[in-house]
Write a protein that holds these residues in place. Structure first.
Motif, PDB file in Angstrom:
ATOM      1  N   ALA A 134       0.860  -1.183   0.000  1.00  0.00           N
ATOM      2  CA  ALA A 134       0.000   0.000   0.000  1.00  0.00           C
ATOM      3  C   ALA A 134       0.895   1.230   0.000  1.00  0.00           C
ATOM      4  O   ALA A 134       1.809   1.365   0.823  1.00  0.00           O
ATOM      5  CB  ALA A 134      -0.906  -0.010   1.230  1.00  0.00           C
ATOM      6  N   THR A 135       0.652   2.117  -0.938  1.00  0.00           N
ATOM      7  CA  THR A 135       1.516   3.288  -1.119  1.00  0.00           C
ATOM      8  C   THR A 135       0.645   4.507  -1.355  1.00  0.00           C
ATOM      9  O   THR A 135      -0.163   4.526  -2.292  1.00  0.00           O
ATOM     10  CB  THR A 135       2.465   3.096  -2.321  1.00  0.00           C
ATOM     11  N   GLY A 136       0.813   5.519  -0.523  1.00  0.00           N
ATOM     12  CA  GLY A 136      -0.045   6.684  -0.652  1.00  0.00           C
ATOM     13  C   GLY A 136      -1.494   6.265  -0.519  1.00  0.00           C
ATOM     14  O   GLY A 136      -1.871   5.571   0.420  1.00  0.00           O
ATOM     15  N   ASP A 137      -2.313   6.677  -1.480  1.00  0.00           N
ATOM     16  CA  ASP A 137      -3.731   6.318  -1.457  1.00  0.00           C
ATOM     17  C   ASP A 137      -4.025   5.077  -2.289  1.00  0.00           C
ATOM     18  O   ASP A 137      -5.206   4.738  -2.514  1.00  0.00           O
ATOM     19  CB  ASP A 137      -4.571   7.487  -1.975  1.00  0.00           C
ATOM     20  N   PHE A 138      -3.003   4.393  -2.758  1.00  0.00           N
ATOM     21  CA  PHE A 138      -3.176   3.162  -3.535  1.00  0.00           C
ATOM     22  C   PHE A 138      -3.062   1.959  -2.602  1.00  0.00           C
ATOM     23  O   PHE A 138      -2.119   1.863  -1.802  1.00  0.00           O
ATOM     24  CB  PHE A 138      -2.120   3.056  -4.638  1.00  0.00           C
ATOM     25  N   THR A 139      -3.998   1.044  -2.704  1.00  0.00           N
ATOM     26  CA  THR A 139      -3.948  -0.168  -1.896  1.00  0.00           C
ATOM     27  C   THR A 139      -2.902  -1.134  -2.471  1.00  0.00           C
ATOM     28  O   THR A 139      -2.476  -0.992  -3.633  1.00  0.00           O
ATOM     29  CB  THR A 139      -5.311  -0.874  -1.876  1.00  0.00           C
ATOM     30  N   GLN A 142      -4.210  -2.612  -5.652  1.00  0.00           N
ATOM     31  CA  GLN A 142      -4.116  -1.711  -6.806  1.00  0.00           C
ATOM     32  C   GLN A 142      -2.680  -1.631  -7.325  1.00  0.00           C
ATOM     33  O   GLN A 142      -2.443  -1.624  -8.536  1.00  0.00           O
ATOM     34  CB  GLN A 142      -4.619  -0.315  -6.433  1.00  0.00           C
ATOM     35  N   THR A 221       4.218   7.074  -5.239  1.00  0.00           N
ATOM     36  CA  THR A 221       3.006   7.824  -5.564  1.00  0.00           C
ATOM     37  C   THR A 221       3.339   9.308  -5.649  1.00  0.00           C
ATOM     38  O   THR A 221       4.160   9.826  -4.885  1.00  0.00           O
ATOM     39  CB  THR A 221       1.907   7.603  -4.510  1.00  0.00           C
ATOM     40  N   ARG A 223       1.476  13.332  -7.261  1.00  0.00           N
ATOM     41  CA  ARG A 223       0.303  14.024  -7.801  1.00  0.00           C
ATOM     42  C   ARG A 223       0.737  14.766  -9.055  1.00  0.00           C
ATOM     43  O   ARG A 223       1.802  15.388  -9.079  1.00  0.00           O
ATOM     44  CB  ARG A 223      -0.290  15.006  -6.784  1.00  0.00           C
ATOM     45  N   ARG A 229      -4.011  11.885  -8.243  1.00  0.00           N
ATOM     46  CA  ARG A 229      -3.102  10.958  -7.577  1.00  0.00           C
ATOM     47  C   ARG A 229      -2.625   9.917  -8.606  1.00  0.00           C
ATOM     48  O   ARG A 229      -3.431   9.328  -9.322  1.00  0.00           O
ATOM     49  CB  ARG A 229      -3.800  10.268  -6.411  1.00  0.00           C
ATOM     50  N   HIS A 267      -5.105   7.282 -10.150  1.00  0.00           N
ATOM     51  CA  HIS A 267      -6.041   6.657  -9.220  1.00  0.00           C
ATOM     52  C   HIS A 267      -7.422   6.622  -9.877  1.00  0.00           C
ATOM     53  O   HIS A 267      -7.892   7.647 -10.401  1.00  0.00           O
ATOM     54  CB  HIS A 267      -6.100   7.445  -7.908  1.00  0.00           C
ATOM     55  N   ASP A 270      -9.978   9.378  -9.399  1.00  0.00           N
ATOM     56  CA  ASP A 270      -9.674  10.758  -9.796  1.00  0.00           C
ATOM     57  C   ASP A 270      -9.895  11.025 -11.284  1.00  0.00           C
ATOM     58  O   ASP A 270      -9.790  12.179 -11.721  1.00  0.00           O
ATOM     59  CB  ASP A 270      -8.215  11.088  -9.462  1.00  0.00           C
TER      60      ASP A 270
END
Length: 343
Positions: A134-139, A142, A221, A223, A229, A267, A270
């Protein structure tokens, strides 16, 4: 070559045929003693007597000439074992979670002998994925899915022989986000795909041996400029291909492509569905021992040294061009250009 470029290759010298001139019969030699003969006849008689010694001398001179020629022109694959390795500029791995090639090749002889690629894994075994976390908002799921898609795309683009010779590149194009596919199709129309895909030139024939592969995959990750993201994955690989053809020195039949690609996976929350999937950011590559005329069109074939220009003076260590950490900022000898981010 630079992400713009690509590289050299040497001419072959024919060796003298082993046979000598016909022996002159005894009556001709008798005439030499009894009558005066012209200069041309004397030369023929003299050559007939000394043919073996002359041919041995000529063969020795040709060998010396060949070695002398390979010094300046065939430096890439004819470096003497005793020659010390020279320093060359390298790059540092990008920040993020990464994995490097770990598999070992089979201990068998083959066309890569005498080059660093002899120690590389075969084909897809050289593409090692880093652990999916899991990295940043990514599971983790993902991240795993994105890495798997990228590995599949790499295999198609650089190792799938059916794709290399197919007229239609859609087998690779459809693996990208729908909104990005038009740009990829443009790359295939203009020949700019050599940065990220291998397509064989007409008449080029790979040996049955699997290409050798070595490199690294890193992800993190970020932006983008619009706040989306993005899972950013950087792949950095050296791909070595063994081609049919005559060879004088180890590696003469091996074409090398070194690429560094930045893949972007937005993501899914987004972006609209048509923008979800694989995108390319920066793309850079160089080639070594490739046919520049073919490579300018995006096509791969082993080069011919007589049509090439040395990368630099003094010539770089030939082994360095097989190093994934070698900088891609090398002098342009084929004309391949960097692809900017978002291209």
């Amino acid at each position: 070559m630079n992400s713009d470029d690509l590289t050299p290759e040497p001419p072959r010298l024919d060796r003298p045929s082993p046979g000598g001139p016909d022996e002159f019969p005894d009556w001709v030699r008798q005439l030499e003693r009894e009558i005066r003969v012209g200069r041309a006849v004397r030369l023929r008689i003299w050559f007939g007597r000394h043919a073996r010694k002359l041919l041995a001398g000529v063969a020795a001179l040709l060998v010396l000439a060949l070695l002398g020629y390979l010094g300046p022109a065939g430096y890439r694959y004819a470096r003497r074992p005793a020659e010390p390795a020279r320093a060359y500029p390298t790059v540092s791995p990008p920040a993020g979670i990464q994995a490097t090639t770990t598999a070992s090749p089979r201990p068998t002889a083959g066309p890569f002998d005498g080059t660093p690629a002899a120690a590389f894994p075969e084909g897809a075994a050289g593409i090692t994925l880093p652990p999916a976390k899991a990295t940043g908002d990514f599971t983790a799921k993902q991240v795993s899915a994105a890495l798997t898609k990228i590995r599949t795309a790499l295999v198609t683009a650089r190792l799938d022989r059916a794709f290399m010779t197919a007229k239609d590149p859609e087998r690779l194009i459809r693996q990208f986000a729908p909104d990005h596919r038009p740009a990829i199709r443009d790359d295939f129309r203009t020949g700019a795909f050599a940065h990220f895909a291998t397509r064989l030139a007409p008449g080029a024939r790979l040996l049955p041996d699997q290409p050798r592969v070595k490199g690294r995959i890193t992800y993190r990750t970020v932006r983008d400029d619009t706040g989306v993201r993005v899972l950013e994955v950087t792949t950095n690989f050296v791909w070595a291909y063994a081609f049919h053809g005559p060879g004088v020195a180890p590696g003469d039949g091996v074409a090398v492509v070194h690429d560094t690609l930045v893949w972007r996976v937005p993501h899914p929350a987004d972006v609209r569905s048509s923008a979800s999937g694989l995108w390319f950011g920066d793309m850079r590559a160089y080639g070594a021992n490739v046919n520049c005329a073919a490579f300018d069109k995006g096509l791969l074939d082993v080069g011919e040294w007589s049509n090439q220009t040395p990368l630099a003076t003094p010539a770089p260590d030939p082994d360095s061009l097989y190093d994934p950490d070698h900088t891609l900022d090398v002098p342009d000898t084929c004309g391949l250009r960097d692809r900017p981010a978002g291209g």
